[in-house]
Enzyme design. Sequence first.
Site, PDB file in Angstrom:
ATOM      1  N   LYS A 141      -7.391  -9.429   1.008  1.00  0.00           N
ATOM      2  CA  LYS A 141      -6.376  -8.412   1.308  1.00  0.00           C
ATOM      3  C   LYS A 141      -5.054  -8.751   0.608  1.00  0.00           C
ATOM      4  CE  LYS A 141      -3.624  -5.477   2.992  1.00  0.00           C
ATOM      5  NZ  LYS A 141      -3.554  -4.361   3.841  1.00  0.00           N
ATOM      6  N   CYS A 198       4.244  -2.942   2.766  1.00  0.00           N
ATOM      7  CA  CYS A 198       3.107  -3.842   2.517  1.00  0.00           C
ATOM      8  C   CYS A 198       3.256  -4.731   1.284  1.00  0.00           C
ATOM      9  CB  CYS A 198       1.839  -3.010   2.420  1.00  0.00           C
ATOM     10  SG  CYS A 198       1.619  -1.951   3.846  1.00  0.00           S
ATOM     11  N   LYS A 230       6.116  -7.278   1.551  1.00  0.00           N
ATOM     12  CA  LYS A 230       5.873  -8.203   2.674  1.00  0.00           C
ATOM     13  C   LYS A 230       4.712  -9.152   2.366  1.00  0.00           C
ATOM     14  CE  LYS A 230       3.339  -6.394   6.093  1.00  0.00           C
ATOM     15  NZ  LYS A 230       2.111  -7.004   6.531  1.00  0.00           N
TER      16      LYS A 230
HETATM   17  C1  UGA Z   1      -0.477  -0.554  -0.024  1.00  0.00           C
HETATM   18  C2  UGA Z   1      -1.872  -0.667  -0.647  1.00  0.00           C
HETATM   19  O1  UGA Z   1      -1.947   0.212  -1.785  1.00  0.00           O
HETATM   20  C3  UGA Z   1      -2.953  -0.293   0.381  1.00  0.00           C
HETATM   21  O2  UGA Z   1      -4.245  -0.498  -0.188  1.00  0.00           O
HETATM   22  C4  UGA Z   1      -2.806  -1.201   1.604  1.00  0.00           C
HETATM   23  O3  UGA Z   1      -3.712  -0.907   2.598  1.00  0.00           O
HETATM   24  C5  UGA Z   1      -1.412  -1.066   2.172  1.00  0.00           C
HETATM   25  O4  UGA Z   1      -0.447  -1.371   1.154  1.00  0.00           O
HETATM   26  C6  UGA Z   1      -1.282  -2.059   3.288  1.00  0.00           C
HETATM   27  O5  UGA Z   1      -1.320  -3.256   3.010  1.00  0.00           O
HETATM   28  O6  UGA Z   1      -1.256  -1.642   4.450  1.00  0.00           O
HETATM   29  P1  UGA Z   1       1.199   1.449   0.520  1.00  0.00           P
HETATM   30  O7  UGA Z   1       2.175   0.423   0.986  1.00  0.00           O
HETATM   31  O8  UGA Z   1       0.979   2.660   1.356  1.00  0.00           O
HETATM   32  O9  UGA Z   1      -0.259   0.806   0.319  1.00  0.00           O
HETATM   33  O10 UGA Z   1       1.720   1.938  -0.895  1.00  0.00           O
HETATM   34  P2  UGA Z   1       1.133   2.001  -2.372  1.00  0.00           P
HETATM   35  O11 UGA Z   1       0.494   3.298  -2.609  1.00  0.00           O
HETATM   36  O12 UGA Z   1       0.367   0.791  -2.691  1.00  0.00           O
HETATM   37  O13 UGA Z   1       2.510   1.964  -3.199  1.00  0.00           O
HETATM   38  C7  UGA Z   1       3.370   0.810  -3.141  1.00  0.00           C
HETATM   39  C8  UGA Z   1       4.599   1.044  -3.979  1.00  0.00           C
HETATM   40  O14 UGA Z   1       4.257   1.074  -5.366  1.00  0.00           O
HETATM   41  C9  UGA Z   1       5.320   2.364  -3.710  1.00  0.00           C
HETATM   42  O15 UGA Z   1       6.713   2.142  -3.724  1.00  0.00           O
HETATM   43  C10 UGA Z   1       4.903   3.252  -4.876  1.00  0.00           C
HETATM   44  O16 UGA Z   1       5.840   4.244  -5.181  1.00  0.00           O
HETATM   45  C11 UGA Z   1       4.813   2.220  -5.988  1.00  0.00           C
HETATM   46  N1  UGA Z   1       3.939   2.646  -7.101  1.00  0.00           N
HETATM   47  C12 UGA Z   1       2.603   2.829  -6.906  1.00  0.00           C
HETATM   48  C13 UGA Z   1       4.486   2.833  -8.360  1.00  0.00           C
HETATM   49  O17 UGA Z   1       5.720   2.646  -8.576  1.00  0.00           O
HETATM   50  N2  UGA Z   1       3.662   3.185  -9.387  1.00  0.00           N
HETATM   51  C14 UGA Z   1       2.329   3.358  -9.227  1.00  0.00           C
HETATM   52  O18 UGA Z   1       1.625   3.673 -10.222  1.00  0.00           O
HETATM   53  C15 UGA Z   1       1.791   3.185  -7.947  1.00  0.00           C
END
Ligand code: UGA
Length: 432
Positions: free
Chosen positions: A201, A257, A260
Site C-alpha cells: 500500500k 494520502c 501522509k
Molecule cells: C490516493 C491513491 O491514488 C489511491 O489509490 C489510494 O487508495 C488513496 O490515495 C489512499 O491511500 O487512500 P487520492 O488521495 O484520492 O488517492 O488521490 P489521487 O487520485 O491519487 O491524487 C493525488 C494527487 O495527485 C492529487 O492532488 C491529484 O490532483 C494529483 N495528480 C494525480 C496529479 O497532479 N496528476 C495526475 O496525473 C494524477
Amino acid sequence: MKIAIAGAGYVGLTTAACLCELGHAVSLVEIDQTRIDALQSGICPIYEPGLPELLDKHLDTSLKITADLSQALEGADILFACVGTPPMATGAPDLSGLRRLLGDLRALRPLSADGRPVVVLKSTVPPGTNRWASKRLGGVLPVVSNPEFLREGTAVYDFFHPDRVIIGSEDRAAGELVASLYRDVEAPLVLTGWEQAELAKYATNAFLALKLSFVNELAALCDGIGTDVQDVLTALGLDKRIGPHFLSPGPGYGGSCLPKDLKALMWKARRIGVTLDTMRSAEKANVRQRERLLQKVLNGVDDIWGKTIAVWGLSFKAGTDDVRSAASLELIPKLLALGARVQAHDPEALIAFARVCPPERWPGLVLCGDPWRALHGAHALLILTEWPAYKEAPIEQIRQHLSGNLIVDGRNLLNPERARATGLMYRGVGRK
Ligand code: UGA
C-alpha cells in the site's frame, strides 16, 4: 456474510455501501454522533459520486449505522477497521484510533473467543502494525491486512474495479474468508503476508508521488527550454514499462494520502536506519512545484500588492470536496500575505475551504459561489483544480470577465493558442 465496519470516513462508508451492494449485511460503527445523525437521516456526509445512491438503497435494510460496537459485532464474521491514521508531527501515523478499537474489542471479546470476527485492517498502517494488532488481541482473533486503493472522487468505481485485491494474512483460512468477499469483483488477488501487504500500500502511494514529482520537474524543464511537455508525456506514457496514467503535471500532489503516506514511510525508514533518497526528493520537488506556480503569478503581475487574483479550484483534485494538503490552502494564504486580494471559486469545496480558512479571519479573501463572479476586477486567474466546468469555460468569456490578462493554468486545462488569440497571457505547467 455479516460484517461490522468501524469508522464511517470515506473508506469505511464506501466499503460499507459497496459490500451491501455485493449482498452482505453491514453494521457501520461510528463514534461521531453528528455523522451518525446525518447518515441516519439519509445525508451523505462526504461528496463522493455514486455513494449517496448506494447509501439510500441499502440504509435500514442491509446497512445499519450504530454507535455501539458490541451491537455491530453480534454474529459478525468480519470486522473491518477503517479508522483514520492521520500524520503526527514526526510523520508517524497516529494509531490511537486503532489502539482504541482493539482495546474495545478485547474488552468485548475475552481470550476465550471463538476466532470470530476476523479483524481486517483496511486503514493504511506501517509495516508491523498487523503483527502488533494480532498480539494486542492475544493471538486469539485472526488479523488480516486488506489495504484500500480507493481514490477520492472515484471510490465507488474503484471498489468494484480494483487493479488488484491484496490480502495479507498469517492464517490461511482467515485470508481466504476475506478474499471470498471479493468473489464477484474481477481483479487479480495477491495473497501474501502482513508486512508485504502493508508495504504494498505504501509503496503504491509513494511510487505515485515519485511519478508526479518527476512529471512536474519534466514540465519545469520544458518551461525552461521553451518547449511543450504534452508530446513528451505522450511518448513517455506509450512505453509499456511506464504507462500513460498519472502523468498530468499540476500544482503538486495533495490530498490526505500521498503526502501522509510518503511521510510515514520515511519515518519508518528513519527508525530502522534506511535512507530513502528518492522519496525525500519527491517531497522536496512537490514543495518546489507549488513555489513555481506562485512565482508564475508573481512574474505575470506587476507588484502583487493590492491586486486581485481569481482562483478556480480549492479541492486537492476534481471530484471531491476535500481540501487536505490542497495547493489552494498553501497558495491562497501566501497571495494574501503578499497583499493580494483573492476571489476564489470551487463547485464543491467552498464550505470545506472556509472551515480551514474562514474569510472573516482572512481579510482580502472572498469565496464566490459563481466562477464568473470570481473573475470580476481580477488581474489574473489561477486554476488549481481540474473541474470539468473550468475546462469547458469559453475562453472569450474568461477574457471578457478578467480585468487583467494573465492566466496561470496549474492544471493545463485550457488551450494556450486559443487563450493567446484572445489577448490573454497564458502560463501553463510545461505548456508552450
Ligand atoms: C490516493 C491513491 O491514488 C489511491 O489509490 C489510494 O487508495 C488513496 O490515495 C489512499 O491511500 O487512500 P487520492 O488521495 O484520492 O488517492 O488521490 P489521487 O487520485 O491519487 O491524487 C493525488 C494527487 O495527485 C492529487 O492532488 C491529484 O490532483 C494529483 N495528480 C494525480 C496529479 O497532479 N496528476 C495526475 O496525473 C494524477
